[in-house]
Design an enzyme around this catalytic site. Structure first.
Site, short mmCIF file in Angstrom:
data_model
loop_
_atom_site.label_atom_id
_atom_site.label_comp_id
_atom_site.label_asym_id
_atom_site.label_seq_id
_atom_site.Cartn_x
_atom_site.Cartn_y
_atom_site.Cartn_z
N SER A 140 1.54 -9.92 -0.53
CA SER A 140 1.20 -8.49 -0.47
C SER A 140 1.57 -7.81 0.84
CB SER A 140 -0.29 -8.29 -0.74
OG SER A 140 -1.08 -9.08 0.12
N LYS B 263 0.79 -1.24 0.00
CA LYS B 263 0.00 0.00 0.00
C LYS B 263 0.82 1.28 0.00
CE LYS B 263 -4.40 -1.46 1.94
NZ LYS B 263 -4.27 -2.90 2.26
N GLU C 232 -9.76 6.95 3.40
CA GLU C 232 -10.65 6.03 4.08
C GLU C 232 -9.82 4.84 4.53
OE1 GLU C 232 -10.02 5.87 0.93
OE2 GLU C 232 -9.67 3.71 0.67
C1 LIG Z 1 -5.15 -3.90 1.98
C2 LIG Z 1 -4.48 -5.18 1.70
C3 LIG Z 1 -4.92 -6.05 0.69
C4 LIG Z 1 -6.17 -5.83 -0.11
O1 LIG Z 1 -6.19 -4.70 -0.91
P1 LIG Z 1 -6.04 -4.75 -2.50
O2 LIG Z 1 -6.39 -3.38 -2.91
O3 LIG Z 1 -6.96 -5.79 -3.03
O4 LIG Z 1 -4.62 -5.10 -2.77
C5 LIG Z 1 -4.18 -7.20 0.45
N1 LIG Z 1 -3.08 -7.50 1.17
C6 LIG Z 1 -2.64 -6.70 2.16
C7 LIG Z 1 -1.42 -7.09 2.93
C8 LIG Z 1 -3.32 -5.52 2.46
O5 LIG Z 1 -2.86 -4.73 3.45
#
Ligand SMILES: *Cc1c(COP(=O)(O)O)cnc(C)c1O
Length: 400
Positions: free
Chosen positions: A382, A92, A114
């Site tokens: 992620s 992010k 948000e």
């Molecule tokens: C916020 C988040 C997501 C989901 O958000 P996307 O916009 O679908 O990427 C996925 N993995 C992590 C670690 C997150 O913090």
């Protein structure tokens, strides 16, 4: 795959996307669109962006061969794109930096966001501190109760967290409230949106900023794995980490793309967050047309997932389009399967993954044994799971 050049000038990915907002927001979105078009063609903007990603975020994030897990599964080789190693622990931050740099160019000194679980709120509070901007984060009152460590993190970083008491007091209500603030304060304020959804130009902009994930992977894979992957896999909440991984691979023939949604208690239970794979229809939410979980009367329904970051009834419009044209596939992994992959990743690789990312890991672990040993699966890891240890402990009946 023929040439792929989307969205069109009005923000459409086929029938999806667009700008479905009140008149009062149109001017703000127009200004944003024009300014983004200007910086898109300005190499000094991207130089600055890359500089920040390198020195502040710690990019490029490495690619890692999950050898022990792959061996145990006995099939395809699984590799991780280590977005968990970024500053603040997930993908992010790279999006938040891109939007904050744009805000600075537009002379906006106040940013709003948000947040659901608080991860995007923390990323925004982080960049606001870094660039000396005033920061307000809208968060559902219910989420504030459930996510107190992230609320405190945002406050430590100097942000004001604004509780949202409307609706179900969760993410979608926080998003509505942030848009309301933006309309009222548009001269001073930039709205840093946290995923590849919302009205044009957000889905495109967020995709462009996070495409660094797939671009780095394309460069790193030949070196680390000897070639490009057979499959790239990413979890899908709003879809930002997934589109960041997928976009640079869209035109690469032979690379299968799989988005993993939150199956919650199972698709049949109705308690999930899987608009693309769970048989949902199409509707308009937060300014764009896309697949959307709604009831027979068109009301947006409550979603469920063990991972707060995937707990969203909508999804970015580009994923809806990629699903329809068959370029990407979307599947669901339920809470139990995700938790099991979470523990396997901890034990076999020494990496505590985010519960969101555990959905993508679970799909890879399920499919790897059906593939030959020389095949390659690249999972976008992620984020890291430190934020999730209270949830995981709670499910095991342990209070930390
Ligand atoms: C916020 C988040 C997501 C989901 O958000 P996307 O916009 O679908 O990427 C996925 N993995 C992590 C670690 C997150 O913090």
């Amino acid at each position: 795959m023929e040439r792929y050049d989307l969205p069109d000038a009005n923000g459409h990915f086929g029938p999806y996307g667009g700008v479905y907002v009140a008149e009062t927001l149109m001017a703000a979105l127009d200004e944003l669109k024009n300014e983004y078009e200007r910086v898109k063609a300005d190499p000094t903007f991207w130089e600055e962006f890359r500089h920040e990603l390198k020195h502040y975020v710690g990019r490029p994030s490495p690619i890692y061969h999950a050898k022990r897990w792959s061996e145990q599964l006995g099939g395809a080789q699984i590799f991780f794109k280590r977005e968990d190693l970024n500053h603040t622990g997930a993908h992010k931050i790279s999006n938040a930096i891109g939007q904050a740099l744009l805000a600075r160019r537009m002379g906006k000194k106040r940013v709003i966001a948000e947040t659901g679980a608080g991860q995007h709120g923390v990323a925004t509070a982080t960049v606001a501190a870094r660039y000396g901007m005033e920061c307000f984060v809208y968060m559902g009152a219910e989420d504030i109760k459930r996510q107190s460590p992230n609320v405190f993190r945002m406050k430590l970083l100097g942000a004001t967290v604004v509780p949202v008491e409307s609706g179900s007091k969760t993410l979608k209500d926080a998003l509505n409230e942030a848009m309301r603030d933006w309309v009222t304060n548009v001269d001073s304020t930039f709205y840093i949106l946290g995923t590849a959804a919302g009205p044009h130009p957000y889905p495109m902009m967020v995709r462009d900023f996070l495409s660094v994930i797939g671009e780095e992977s394309k460069e790193q894979m030949p070196e680390v794995a000897g070639r490009q992957p057979d499959v790239v896999v990413a979890c899908v909440g709003g879809g930002s980490n997934a589109i960041g991984m997928f976009y640079p691979y869209i035109g690469v023939d032979g690379v299968r793309m799989v988005g993993v949604e939150a199956g919650g208690h199972g698709i049949a239970s109705g308690m999930h967050a899987a608009p693309l794979s769970g048989g949902a229809g199409v509707g308009v939410l937060h300014g764009a047309k896309s697949y959307l979980m709604q009831d027979a009367n068109g009301q947006v329904v409550e979603t469920h997932s063990v991972s707060a970051g995937l707990d969203y009834p909508g999804v970015g419009p580009e994923h809806s389009y990629l699903k329809d044209i068959g370029r990407a596939e979307y599947v669901a992994i339920d809470d139990k399967e995700a938790l099991s992959a979470f523990h396997d990743c901890c034990h076999l690789e020494g990496i505590i993954p985010a519960l969101e990312s555990s959905h993508a890991l679970a799909w890879a672990a399920k499919v790897a044994p059906t593939m030959a040993k020389d095949k390659v699966i690249l999972v976008n890891l992620s984020g890291r799971g430190d934020k999730d240890i209270n949830t995981v402990a709670g499910l095991a009946g342990i209070t930390l």
